[in-house]
Design an enzyme around this catalytic site. Structure first.
Site, mmCIF file in Angstrom:
data_model
loop_
_atom_site.group_PDB
_atom_site.id
_atom_site.type_symbol
_atom_site.label_atom_id
_atom_site.label_comp_id
_atom_site.label_asym_id
_atom_site.label_seq_id
_atom_site.Cartn_x
_atom_site.Cartn_y
_atom_site.Cartn_z
ATOM 1 N N GLU A 101 0.868 -1.239 0.025
ATOM 2 C CA GLU A 101 -0.021 -0.089 0.116
ATOM 3 C C GLU A 101 0.911 1.328 0.060
ATOM 4 O O GLU A 101 0.515 2.293 -0.843
ATOM 5 C CB GLU A 101 -0.972 -0.170 1.301
ATOM 6 C CG GLU A 101 -2.103 -0.910 1.120
ATOM 7 C CD GLU A 101 -3.016 -0.749 0.249
ATOM 8 O OE1 GLU A 101 -3.010 0.677 -0.448
ATOM 9 O OE2 GLU A 101 -4.004 -1.491 -0.324
ATOM 10 N N THR A 102 1.866 1.383 0.767
ATOM 11 C CA THR A 102 2.572 2.799 1.103
ATOM 12 C C THR A 102 3.953 2.340 1.455
ATOM 13 O O THR A 102 4.434 3.396 1.908
ATOM 14 C CB THR A 102 1.972 3.451 2.293
ATOM 15 O OG1 THR A 102 2.111 2.562 3.408
ATOM 16 C CG2 THR A 102 0.552 3.801 2.009
#
Length: 335
Positions: free
Chosen positions: A123-124
């Site tokens: 995701e990040t």
């Protein structure tokens, strides 16, 4: 003819009502939302009004929503994005840093550390790339300046205002993606309200800067979507040719497991099954176009649960394989 005209009139009224909803003055629409939320939750309308006064239309959000995908990814092009050595090594470091919290999440929710780590890695990049767009602006823009996202934008904006009130946050603290996904795990506001947890007991559900809350929230999300503790995620399957039973074309959209493994084994598709799994466990056949051609996999319940986070077989396979690489490197480094 009368029935046709009546139906036509209804459709015109419906269209006009929808158009009015998405083209009306944003200030009027925002005020309606404020009054609705104040009535439902008892929040002071003036406080909500002050929060929304800081929202503005963001052209970058509109451009990003309008920009068509430059390519349609296959597994061949998607896998290298996430299965890189630096992401694997950073995953091991994140695991080591948060070992105790990950172990506690596993004990409470049954979700293994490598899956949680892989999610935040995909995701990040473990919180290093959470997005730089104001969530307030992103949702305000979708609700009142982008008709195709009106229903989603309005629902998420309403949920986000509730988050700001409950968590006593300033809007400027909440940054994320152009679509409105927030923080390290990229929760949309309604997911935050449903699944975010205060895992370190400090009175806040901070998915932006608190690793404990991020880990607990991801684990809770998977648990609430029926993650099965200590069960497998996916198994490699044998090649299936067109015309054979259970053949499926490559697809990104996830489907719920519906075929017993013993049926797949009888058709010569399933490999020798591990003793840890029931032969009547349900699976779905996955066909991916990899670097060396067609790959067939059998997605089990936990694979489907990963797709509840992002409804894509490619995403779930990236999370699964990244989790395996992270665990392998960690175990190798520890030996």
């Amino acid at each position: 003819m009368i029935k046709t005209l009546t139906n036509l009139g209804f459709l015109i009224l419906l269209f006009c009502g929808y158009s009015a909803a998405v083209t009306a003055n944003p200030a009027d629409e925002a005020e309606t939302l404020i009054q609705e939320l104040a009535a439902e939750k008892g929040y002071p309308a003036d406080k909500l009004r002050t929060l929304l006064q800081g929202a503005s239309r963001n052209q970058q959000v509109i451009d990003s929503l309008n920009r068509p995908a430059e390519t349609i990814h296959t597994w061949k092009t998607y896998r290298p994005i996430f299965l890189k050595q630096n992401r694997i090594e950073a995953g091991v470091a994140y695991w080591e840093k948060n070992r105790a919290t990950l172990d506690r999440a596993y004990a409470i929710y049954g979700v293994p550390p490598e899956i949680i780590v892989a999610i935040v890695g995909v995701e990040t990049f473990y919180g290093k790339r959470p997005g730089s767009i104001s969530i307030l602006d992103a949702l305000y823009t979708q609700a009142y300046h982008y008709p195709k996202r009106y229903q989603f934008g309005r629902a998420q904006l309403k949920a986000f205002l509730q988050i700001l009130m409950e968590e006593q946050m300033e809007p400027a603290m909440a940054m994320g993606s152009y679509a409105g996904a927030m923080g390290t795990p990229q929760f949309i506001p309604t997911s935050y309200l449903s699944y975010a947890v205060d895992f370190d007991g400090d009175g806040k559900r901070d998915i932006w800067g608190n690793d404990a809350d991020v880990i607990g929230s991801v684990a809770n999300y998977f648990s609430r979507h029926n993650w099965q503790k200590d069960q497998l995620v996916a198994l490699p399957g044998k090649r299936i040719e067109p015309g054979q039973p259970y053949y499926i074309e490559p697809a990104q959209g996830a489907t719920k497991p519906d075929t017993p493994l013993n049926a797949l084994a009888s058709a010569g598709i399933a490999p020798t099954l591990p003793t840890s799994i029931s032969p009547d466990a349900l699976a779905t056949v996955l066909h991916l176009q990899g670097a060396e051609g067609a790959e067939f996999w059998l997605g089990l319940n936990n694979f489907y649960v990963i797709t509840r986070y992002n409804h894509s077989n490619l995403y779930a396979m990236a999370v699964f394989q990244l989790s395996q690489e992270i665990r392998a490197l960690k175990n190798g480094a520890a030996s």
